[in-house]
Scaffold this motif. Structure first.
Motif, PDB file in Angstrom:
ATOM      1  N   VAL A  57      74.677  64.277 -11.834  1.00 49.48           N
ATOM      2  CA  VAL A  57      73.813  63.146 -12.164  1.00 49.48           C
ATOM      3  C   VAL A  57      74.582  62.164 -13.038  1.00 49.48           C
ATOM      4  O   VAL A  57      75.138  62.535 -14.066  1.00 49.48           O
ATOM      5  CB  VAL A  57      72.542  63.632 -12.899  1.00 49.48           C
ATOM      6  N   VAL A  59      74.004  59.141 -15.326  1.00 52.17           N
ATOM      7  CA  VAL A  59      72.977  58.382 -16.032  1.00 52.17           C
ATOM      8  C   VAL A  59      73.581  57.025 -16.404  1.00 52.17           C
ATOM      9  O   VAL A  59      74.519  56.968 -17.190  1.00 52.17           O
ATOM     10  CB  VAL A  59      72.507  59.133 -17.297  1.00 52.17           C
ATOM     11  N   ASP A  67      63.480  55.890 -18.498  1.00 49.28           N
ATOM     12  CA  ASP A  67      64.158  56.128 -17.220  1.00 49.28           C
ATOM     13  C   ASP A  67      64.761  57.530 -17.185  1.00 49.28           C
ATOM     14  O   ASP A  67      64.672  58.234 -16.176  1.00 49.28           O
ATOM     15  CB  ASP A  67      65.280  55.116 -16.979  1.00 49.28           C
ATOM     16  N   LEU A  71      63.926  60.626 -14.681  1.00 51.94           N
ATOM     17  CA  LEU A  71      64.955  61.368 -13.954  1.00 51.94           C
ATOM     18  C   LEU A  71      64.832  62.865 -14.225  1.00 51.94           C
ATOM     19  O   LEU A  71      64.899  63.684 -13.312  1.00 51.94           O
ATOM     20  CB  LEU A  71      66.340  60.861 -14.362  1.00 51.94           C
ATOM     21  N   SER A  74      61.962  64.374 -12.295  1.00 53.51           N
ATOM     22  CA  SER A  74      62.317  64.564 -10.881  1.00 53.51           C
ATOM     23  C   SER A  74      63.200  65.790 -10.700  1.00 53.51           C
ATOM     24  O   SER A  74      62.984  66.596  -9.790  1.00 53.51           O
ATOM     25  CB  SER A  74      63.047  63.341 -10.343  1.00 53.51           C
TER      26      SER A  74
END
Length: 88
Positions: A57, A59, A67, A71, A74
């Motif tokens: 990931v 960022v 945000d 994330l 999710s």
């Protein structure tokens, strides 16, 4: 305030010296002077603390704390088995 937001702000305070009182959901990581290396370290700490993979990931610096929490939600949902799988 969600549990993930509390974890995130706790990590920012404990690991990066950024007081919780100086950030909010609309604070951007770039506002906190978090360059790519610091964001990668944040991802690794979050992975360790939360127990789901974040290694792939990225960022972005313009991401807000809200945000990042989105994330994380999710990723947590993806890492959790579906109810039908739990019953097996």
């Amino acid at each position: 305030m969600s549990d993930l937001y509390v974890v995130l702000t706790g990590i920012l305070e404990d690991s990066f010296g950024i007081p919780r009182t100086e950030v909010g959901p609309t604070t951007r990581l770039s506002d906190l002077d978090m360059e790519s290396l610091a964001r990668a370290e944040l991802s690794l700490i979050l992975q360790d603390r939360l127990g789901f993979p974040m290694a792939d990931v990225d960022v972005p610096g313009e991401a807000t704390l809200a945000d990042v929490v989105g994330l994380l939600r999710s990723l947590r949902a993806e890492a959790s088995p579906a109810p039908a799988e739990e019953a097996r």
